[in-house]
Design a protein around this motif. Structure first.
Motif, PDB file in Angstrom:
ATOM      1  N   MET A 299       0.838  -1.191   0.000  1.00 33.08           N
ATOM      2  CA  MET A 299       0.000   0.000   0.000  1.00 33.08           C
ATOM      3  C   MET A 299       0.878   1.248   0.000  1.00 33.08           C
ATOM      4  SD  MET A 299      -2.765   1.261   2.844  1.00 33.08           S
ATOM      5  CE  MET A 299      -1.443   1.809   3.933  1.00 33.08           C
ATOM      6  N   ALA A 300       0.479   2.243  -0.786  1.00 29.96           N
ATOM      7  CA  ALA A 300       1.228   3.495  -0.842  1.00 29.96           C
ATOM      8  C   ALA A 300       1.171   4.202   0.505  1.00 29.96           C
ATOM      9  CB  ALA A 300       0.654   4.392  -1.925  1.00 29.96           C
ATOM     10  N   LYS A 301       2.261   4.894   0.830  1.00 29.63           N
ATOM     11  CA  LYS A 301       2.358   5.599   2.102  1.00 29.63           C
ATOM     12  C   LYS A 301       1.915   7.046   1.999  1.00 29.63           C
ATOM     13  CE  LYS A 301       4.071   2.393   4.808  1.00 29.63           C
ATOM     14  NZ  LYS A 301       3.354   1.926   6.015  1.00 29.63           N
ATOM     15  N   GLN A 302       1.686   7.540   0.753  1.00 34.19           N
ATOM     16  CA  GLN A 302       1.249   8.908   0.545  1.00 34.19           C
ATOM     17  C   GLN A 302       0.119   8.929  -0.487  1.00 34.19           C
ATOM     18  OE1 GLN A 302       4.689   8.241  -0.017  1.00 34.19           O
ATOM     19  NE2 GLN A 302       5.375   8.817   2.028  1.00 34.19           N
ATOM     20  N   TYR A 303      -0.817   9.845  -0.293  1.00 31.71           N
ATOM     21  CA  TYR A 303      -1.878  10.011  -1.278  1.00 31.71           C
ATOM     22  C   TYR A 303      -2.517  11.382  -1.100  1.00 31.71           C
ATOM     23  CZ  TYR A 303      -4.745   8.268   2.676  1.00 31.71           C
ATOM     24  OH  TYR A 303      -5.330   8.081   3.909  1.00 31.71           O
ATOM     25  N   TRP A 304      -3.349  11.762  -2.102  1.00 28.12           N
ATOM     26  CA  TRP A 304      -4.014  13.043  -2.102  1.00 28.12           C
ATOM     27  C   TRP A 304      -5.514  12.861  -1.924  1.00 28.12           C
ATOM     28  CZ3 TRP A 304      -1.803  17.863  -2.418  1.00 28.12           C
ATOM     29  CH2 TRP A 304      -0.450  17.917  -2.771  1.00 28.12           C
TER      30      TRP A 304
ATOM     31  N   ARG B 132       4.725   9.979   8.149  1.00 27.38           N
ATOM     32  CA  ARG B 132       4.929  11.027   9.148  1.00 27.38           C
ATOM     33  C   ARG B 132       3.687  11.277  10.004  1.00 27.38           C
ATOM     34  NH1 ARG B 132       8.040  13.101   4.768  1.00 27.38           N
ATOM     35  NH2 ARG B 132      10.162  13.665   5.402  1.00 27.38           N
ATOM     36  N   ASN B 133       2.610  10.528   9.749  1.00 28.61           N
ATOM     37  CA  ASN B 133       1.344  10.741  10.470  1.00 28.61           C
ATOM     38  C   ASN B 133       0.849  12.179  10.285  1.00 28.61           C
ATOM     39  OD1 ASN B 133       1.376   8.093  11.494  1.00 28.61           O
ATOM     40  ND2 ASN B 133       2.639   8.727  13.229  1.00 28.61           N
ATOM     41  N   GLN B 134       0.946  12.680   9.043  1.00 27.86           N
ATOM     42  CA  GLN B 134       0.629  14.085   8.797  1.00 27.86           C
ATOM     43  C   GLN B 134      -0.353  14.255   7.634  1.00 27.86           C
ATOM     44  OE1 GLN B 134       4.411  15.973   8.138  1.00 27.86           O
ATOM     45  NE2 GLN B 134       4.852  16.207  10.329  1.00 27.86           N
TER      46      GLN B 134
ATOM     47  N   GLN C 268      -2.001  20.760   3.883  1.00 28.31           N
ATOM     48  CA  GLN C 268      -2.727  21.545   2.888  1.00 28.31           C
ATOM     49  C   GLN C 268      -1.964  22.838   2.684  1.00 28.31           C
ATOM     50  OE1 GLN C 268      -6.439  23.393   3.994  1.00 28.31           O
ATOM     51  NE2 GLN C 268      -7.358  22.943   1.995  1.00 28.31           N
ATOM     52  N   ASN C 269      -1.458  23.039   1.470  1.00 27.43           N
ATOM     53  CA  ASN C 269      -0.564  24.167   1.197  1.00 27.43           C
ATOM     54  C   ASN C 269       0.625  24.085   2.143  1.00 27.43           C
ATOM     55  OD1 ASN C 269      -2.295  25.081  -0.845  1.00 27.43           O
ATOM     56  ND2 ASN C 269      -3.536  26.219   0.637  1.00 27.43           N
ATOM     57  N   THR C 270       0.769  25.017   3.071  1.00 26.32           N
ATOM     58  CA  THR C 270       1.900  24.961   4.019  1.00 26.32           C
ATOM     59  C   THR C 270       1.463  24.577   5.425  1.00 26.32           C
ATOM     60  OG1 THR C 270       1.661  27.328   4.477  1.00 26.32           O
ATOM     61  CG2 THR C 270       3.185  26.692   2.717  1.00 26.32           C
ATOM     62  N   LYS C 271       0.173  24.310   5.616  1.00 26.94           N
ATOM     63  CA  LYS C 271      -0.331  23.956   6.945  1.00 26.94           C
ATOM     64  C   LYS C 271      -0.177  22.459   7.172  1.00 26.94           C
ATOM     65  CE  LYS C 271      -4.450  24.043   9.893  1.00 26.94           C
ATOM     66  NZ  LYS C 271      -5.900  24.352   9.957  1.00 26.94           N
ATOM     67  N   VAL C 272       0.598  22.087   8.181  1.00 25.60           N
ATOM     68  CA  VAL C 272       0.863  20.676   8.490  1.00 25.60           C
ATOM     69  C   VAL C 272       0.161  20.311   9.791  1.00 25.60           C
ATOM     70  CG1 VAL C 272       2.629  18.956   8.961  1.00 25.60           C
ATOM     71  CG2 VAL C 272       3.095  20.792   7.339  1.00 25.60           C
ATOM     72  N   GLN C 273      -0.587  19.219   9.772  1.00 23.07           N
ATOM     73  CA  GLN C 273      -1.266  18.721  10.966  1.00 23.07           C
ATOM     74  C   GLN C 273      -0.808  17.291  11.234  1.00 23.07           C
ATOM     75  OE1 GLN C 273      -5.637  19.833  11.225  1.00 23.07           O
ATOM     76  NE2 GLN C 273      -5.295  20.106   9.028  1.00 23.07           N
ATOM     77  N   THR C 274      -0.451  17.016  12.499  1.00 27.34           N
ATOM     78  CA  THR C 274      -0.080  15.666  12.905  1.00 27.34           C
ATOM     79  C   THR C 274      -1.281  14.999  13.567  1.00 27.34           C
ATOM     80  OG1 THR C 274       2.208  16.354  13.269  1.00 27.34           O
ATOM     81  CG2 THR C 274       1.518  14.283  14.274  1.00 27.34           C
ATOM     82  N   LEU C 275      -1.646  13.821  13.074  1.00 26.37           N
ATOM     83  CA  LEU C 275      -2.810  13.101  13.584  1.00 26.37           C
ATOM     84  C   LEU C 275      -2.392  11.781  14.205  1.00 26.37           C
ATOM     85  CD1 LEU C 275      -4.249  15.181  11.668  1.00 26.37           C
ATOM     86  CD2 LEU C 275      -5.984  13.430  11.315  1.00 26.37           C
TER      87      LEU C 275
END
Length: 703
Positions: free
Chosen positions: A1-6, A16-18, A21-28
């Motif tokens: 399974m891919a580790k990144q997607y849109w 990275r559990n992130q 959106q644009n430059t806003k990074v959220q850790t979940l």
């Protein structure tokens, strides 16, 4: 399974559990992202709750509330208020679906620069050079070697962003004392303990966050320990402490009880006993599944984690290391992890992560910044949205990573706050705010003897609105020494009744446990922050280096330069007479004690945890039978010459002559007197509780 997607213009990076959106990074939380990925794999289709629960939490019993919390976290991160449901749609009694286009990033593509996001068409697919391939091959080999040498199967979490707080709200602005606040699992209620007078009788209350309605949950007054919710949010579990008729090894019994939360919201309920403990102290239950509760158990001055099965009525050790001692633990239902703070054999505090079976996943020394004093015991709670914990030292709060890194949180206030607990969504947290206001009262002995009942009010000596304690008379002089918080921190002060002088300048969040004068009245020994300090009247300070933390200073013999102490060595309490000149010690008791002091001729007297007085005997210590049931008022007592002075549970000040065995009631004191701190030929010094207002407040996490 891919580790990144849109997802639209949101970039999801599972490594990275992130979500970015644009430059806003959220850790979940990883589990929340696992739910999102499960939905993304079937985007446009309804995924049942059962499938999500079994896929994200395999072989683990969790409630639908856990899934709902993850959905709420995802909606918040995606800017979906749950009403429009432009991303995640709820299908009543069926499940959830992801209602947006998903574009998977090919894991064989080149990695993007960490400061740039790939465009939505994927990474550039230009011709790959042989050199680039070789570099990648070397990188993969090195990575495999690094992970092969890593001793744990536990994957090290990525560092989390720092926390900021931007608003403070009062939730229980009353004249009562509230403690142990938590949120309900659905985030709709706060639940807290409200105490009557002293911290020995309380009821458990709930407050609806939106309507602000307060609801009494427990029917009767009791002595209740900290509570926790069942996974489905329908019950509370806590300990109810009662006096035993015939205690064997302790003064109190510990009943593990449950309370039906849903019923108690309609009318107060009587707790239901599910377990009785009489041979050990048990505290802090945490409900980890429908059938299992984890708690701290203390035996022989050492704590361990045990797991109790409700259906089998059986407990087993979950984590019981043979070296060092446990300080505290926290449990994260979102991450299915335990965080334990522990002192190792090197007398350093560690943060240790455990899985649900008690398996040690990681162990790291806590790297303290200067603001966290060396012997401060760290008691953290989980941050549900980031791979980190949070703790308070009083006026300061800090984050603690799983690897022991400590970061100070910049706060927009300067009040003392304790017991930080996060909301399930991670966007706010509860704390307890408020000072303990105690005063020192100096009373003539004959006034106590002539007043029964005692006077309605006491005049305070050097009154302030904060705490004062440990007041003692200067030998052969007119001064009185005590600690006070009137400067904002606990400091050593002296007063002659007219002039007040601060002798020390200890750092923020200092704590003092014990003060005693030198025989000549020209200096004092102070236990501040777990370290013994000799303070001269001119303010000169001498520190006595010791191999362990001092928990309590009982008495100082300045002529021989020895001190009676309780110390915390390798995580376990020891009771010692310590030679400050030669750095040697000898044990004064082989059992846990509350207080110890010596008579003028060198006889040791101590009071144990059952409030019994003991003195040396020919072969072993002998209990002072004349003082049975006279030591119930407070920890400390005072010895002058060969006479013991103390206050009992009937609020009587008494004396006992060890030579003549004469017991005398000297007078009656008011109920708000905490304890006796010193006696002279004509006066007594008392610690008096003026107010102990504590209230629940809520801090909002900054955006």
């Amino acid at each position: 399974m891919a580790k990144q997607y849109w997802l639209g213009d949101f970039y999801v990076d599972l490594s990275r559990n992130q979500i970015t959106q644009n430059t806003k990074v959220q850790t979940l939380a990883p589990k929340a992202l696992a739910v999102l990925t499960c939905l993304a794999e079937s985007h446009g289709q309804v995924v049942s709750q059962d499938r999500l629960l079994s896929q994200v939490w395999p072989d683990t019993v969790v409630s639908p509330n856990t899934l709902q919390r993850s959905i709420a976290q995802l909606r918040k991160a995606l800017g979906d208020d749950g009403k429009g449901q432009s991303f995640i749609k709820t299908h009543a009694k069926q499940g959830y679906s992801l209602e947006c286009e998903v574009k998977w990033q090919d894991h064989t593509s080149n990695s993007h620069n960490k400061n740039e996001l790939p465009n939505q068409e994927g990474l550039k697919t230009g011709e790959k050079s042989t050199k680039a391939s070789a570099v990648r091959t070397v990188f993969v080999v090195v990575a495999i070697l690094v992970f092969g040498l890593w001793g744990f199967s536990y994957q090290k979490p990525q560092p989390s962003a720092g926390l900021t707080f931007d608003a403070l709200h009062l939730l229980t602005a009353t004249d009562d004392k509230e403690f142990d606040p938590t949120y309900s699992p659905d985030g709709q209620y706060i639940v807290f303990h409200r105490y009557l007078g002293t911290l020995c009788k309380d009821r458990i209350w709930a407050k609806h966050i939106d309507s602000q309605q307060e609801i009494q949950l427990t029917k009767d007054w009791g002595s209740y320990g900290s509570h926790d919710f069942s996974p489905d949010g329908k019950k509370l579990v806590f300990f109810a402490t009662q006096a035993c008729d015939a205690p064997v090894t302790q003064k109190d019994c510990y009943d593990l009880v449950t309370l039906d939360f849903e019923q108690a919201l309609h009318s107060p309920q009587q707790p239901n006993i599910i377990l009785q403990c009489k041979q050990s102290k048990v505290v802090k239950p945490k409900w980890i599944s429908d059938d299992h509760i984890v708690m701290f158990q203390k035996q022989s001055e050492r704590w361990k984690l045990i797991k109790y099965s409700i259906s089998d009525n059986l407990s087993t050790d979950l984590y019981n290391p043979t070296e060092g001692g446990l300080i505290d633990f926290a449990f994260s239902p979102q991450k299915h992890l335990f965080a334990v703070t522990r002192i190792h054999s090197d007398n350093q505090q560690y943060i240790e992560m455990l899985d649900l079976d008690g398996k040690l996943l990681s162990s790291h020394t806590i790297k303290r910044p200067p603001e966290v004093l060396e012997h401060r015991r760290i008691r953290p709670n989980f941050d549900p949205m980031n791979d980190q914990l949070i703790f308070s030292t009083g006026r300061q709060m800090f984050t603690l990573s799983y690897q022991g890194e400590v970061t100070k949180i910049n706060l927009p206030f300067d009040d003392r706050m304790i017991q930080p607990v996060f909301h399930p969504d991670g966007d706010r947290l509860l704390l307890i705010k408020g000072p303990y206001d105690s005063d020192i009262v100096k009373l003539p002995l004959n006034e106590l003897q002539n007043q029964n009942p005692p006077s309605e009010t006491y005049e305070s000596f050097e009154r302030s609105t904060l705490g004062e304690d440990y007041a003692i008379f200067q030998p052969g002089g007119s001064l009185m020494a005590f600690w006070s918080e009137r400067s904002g921190e606990q400091q050593l002060w002296i007063s002659d009744g007219n002039t007040l002088t601060m002798l020390t300048d200890f750092p923020t969040d200092s704590f003092i446990r014990g003060i005693d004068w030198a025989a000549d009245g020209q200096s004092l020994l102070v236990n501040a922050n777990g370290v013994l300090n000799k303070i001269d009247l001119d303010g000169k300070r001498t520190i006595f280096p010791m191999p362990y933390a001092v928990w309590q200073l009982f008495q100082w013999d300045s002529e021989n330069n020895t001190a009676l102490l309780e110390v915390f060595d390798k995580g376990v309490s020891q009771y010692l007479e310590y030679d400050l000149n030669h750095s040697t010690s000898k044990s004064i008791a082989d059992t846990a004690i509350k207080w110890a002091a010596k008579t003028a001729d060198g006889r040791l007297i101590y009071k144990d945890k059952l409030d019994r007085f003991w003195q040396p005997g020919a072969v072993e210590p002998e209990k002072i039978l004349d003082l049975d049931h006279q030591g119930d008022r407070a920890n400390s007592f005072v010895i002058k010459g060969h006479v013991i002075y103390a206050i009992n549970s009937q609020h009587q000040l008494w004396s006992y002559d060890l030579n003549t065995r004469l017991f005398t009631v000297l007078g009656q004191v008011r109920e708000e007197v905490d304890y006796l701190t010193d006696v002279s030929e004509s006066h007594v010094l008392l610690g008096v509780r003026m107010s102990a207002k504590k209230e629940v407040v809520e801090l909002t996490v900054g955006k």
